[in-house]
Design a protein around this motif. Structure first.
Motif, short mmCIF file in Angstrom:
data_model
loop_
_atom_site.label_atom_id
_atom_site.label_comp_id
_atom_site.label_asym_id
_atom_site.label_seq_id
_atom_site.Cartn_x
_atom_site.Cartn_y
_atom_site.Cartn_z
N GLU A 1 -34.53 8.21 42.15
CA GLU A 1 -34.03 6.84 42.23
C GLU A 1 -32.85 6.80 43.20
OE1 GLU A 1 -34.44 3.11 41.83
OE2 GLU A 1 -35.63 4.31 40.44
N ILE A 2 -32.66 5.66 43.84
CA ILE A 2 -31.54 5.46 44.75
C ILE A 2 -30.43 4.74 44.00
CG2 ILE A 2 -30.74 4.33 46.87
CD1 ILE A 2 -33.61 4.57 47.93
N PHE A 3 -29.22 5.26 44.12
CA PHE A 3 -28.04 4.67 43.47
C PHE A 3 -26.95 4.46 44.51
CE2 PHE A 3 -30.13 7.28 40.26
CZ PHE A 3 -30.27 6.37 39.22
N GLU A 4 -26.19 3.40 44.33
CA GLU A 4 -25.00 3.20 45.16
C GLU A 4 -23.79 3.41 44.27
OE1 GLU A 4 -22.85 0.15 48.26
OE2 GLU A 4 -24.64 -0.52 47.21
N PHE A 5 -22.98 4.41 44.62
CA PHE A 5 -21.78 4.72 43.86
C PHE A 5 -20.57 4.11 44.56
CE2 PHE A 5 -24.26 8.79 42.81
CZ PHE A 5 -24.85 8.21 41.70
N GLY B 1 -13.92 4.19 42.15
CA GLY B 1 -13.26 3.73 40.94
C GLY B 1 -14.18 3.47 39.76
N ASN B 2 -15.49 3.64 39.92
CA ASN B 2 -16.44 3.36 38.85
C ASN B 2 -17.03 4.65 38.28
OD1 ASN B 2 -16.19 0.57 39.08
ND2 ASN B 2 -17.78 0.47 40.64
N THR B 3 -17.50 4.56 37.04
CA THR B 3 -18.18 5.66 36.37
C THR B 3 -19.64 5.29 36.18
OG1 THR B 3 -16.16 6.33 35.22
CG2 THR B 3 -18.24 7.11 34.29
N TYR B 4 -20.52 6.23 36.49
CA TYR B 4 -21.97 6.01 36.38
C TYR B 4 -22.57 7.05 35.45
CZ TYR B 4 -21.08 3.11 40.41
OH TYR B 4 -20.57 2.14 41.24
N TYR B 5 -23.46 6.60 34.59
CA TYR B 5 -24.16 7.47 33.66
C TYR B 5 -25.63 7.52 34.10
CZ TYR B 5 -19.95 6.76 30.96
OH TYR B 5 -18.64 6.71 30.56
N ILE B 6 -26.06 8.67 34.59
CA ILE B 6 -27.41 8.83 35.12
C ILE B 6 -28.19 9.74 34.17
CG2 ILE B 6 -28.81 9.54 37.08
CD1 ILE B 6 -26.87 7.22 37.69
N LYS B 7 -29.29 9.21 33.65
CA LYS B 7 -30.08 9.91 32.64
C LYS B 7 -31.46 10.26 33.18
CE LYS B 7 -32.25 8.91 28.17
NZ LYS B 7 -32.36 7.91 27.09
N ASP C 1 -32.52 7.03 35.51
CA ASP C 1 -31.99 5.67 35.36
C ASP C 1 -30.48 5.67 35.20
OD1 ASP C 1 -34.47 4.32 35.30
OD2 ASP C 1 -34.72 4.77 33.18
N ALA C 2 -29.87 4.57 35.63
CA ALA C 2 -28.47 4.31 35.31
C ALA C 2 -28.47 3.68 33.91
CB ALA C 2 -27.85 3.37 36.32
N ILE C 3 -27.65 4.21 33.03
CA ILE C 3 -27.61 3.79 31.63
C ILE C 3 -26.29 3.11 31.34
CG2 ILE C 3 -27.76 4.63 29.24
CD1 ILE C 3 -30.37 4.93 30.82
N ASP C 4 -26.34 2.06 30.52
CA ASP C 4 -25.15 1.35 30.08
C ASP C 4 -24.20 2.32 29.36
OD1 ASP C 4 -23.74 -1.23 29.45
OD2 ASP C 4 -24.14 -0.52 27.40
N GLN C 5 -22.92 2.15 29.57
CA GLN C 5 -21.92 3.07 29.03
C GLN C 5 -22.02 3.24 27.51
OE1 GLN C 5 -17.84 2.10 29.94
NE2 GLN C 5 -17.05 3.77 28.73
#
Length: 162
Positions: free
Chosen positions: A103-107, A110-116, A132-136
């Motif tokens: 999957e393509i993600f844009e980081f 200053g943000n935190t990303y949870y990739i599962k 997938d990017a998962i809700d915190q």
């Protein structure tokens, strides 16, 4: 049942659980703070599943190895802001073009990303793999049961332009 037989069965059950990833040797998850606000924090994780019991999975970002995660494990890295293709490979597909989740993600800074990474196991068909990017809130509940695995690199520095 004799004492030695009981002990040997307990050891066998323990080995099965260990190789299945149900027992994690890494330090249990603790929330991580982003130390450099010019970077993004990326937490990669792999919940336990029975499809790939003992097979470590390799997480790559734009083709660069980031981490190797066993069942029920997580890691975290910082990332230079930008676009990243996060993909998963196993020992057999590591050096091929076979897609096991991508999957393509844009980081953003200053943000935190949870990739599962997760998969849907199918008995008579190929498994379906996802990244997938998962809700915190959801991610923190899932991560609370996982053990830490040291990343191969500490900082993603190879963003792409798409």
């Amino acid at each position: 049942m004799s004492g030695s037989r009981l002990i040997s069965r307990a050891v066998i059950i323990g080995l099965i659980l260990f190789t299945a990833g149900c027992i994690s040797l890494g330090e249990k998850f603790k929330p991580v703070a982003l130390s450099d606000q010019s970077k993004a924090l990326v937490i990669l994780y792999r919940p336990a599943d029975l499809c790939n019991l003992t097979d470590p999975l390799y997480f790559l970002a734009n083709g660069e190895d980031v981490a190797t995660l066993g069942n029920n494990a997580y890691t975290h890295v910082q990332a230079t802001p930008g676009m990243y293709v996060i993909e998963i490979k196993n020992m057999l597909t590591r050096y091929t073009q076979f897609d096991q989740g991508r999957e393509i993600f844009e980081f953003e800074a200053g943000n935190t990303y949870y990739i599962k990474y997760h998969r849907i196991c199918k008995l008579f068909a190929p498994d379906t793999n996802f990244v997938d990017a998962i809700d915190q809130d959801i991610a923190l509940k899932e991560l609370s049961k996982m053990g830490y695995s040291k990343p191969i690199i500490e900082l993603l520095t190879n963003p792409k332009q798409y």
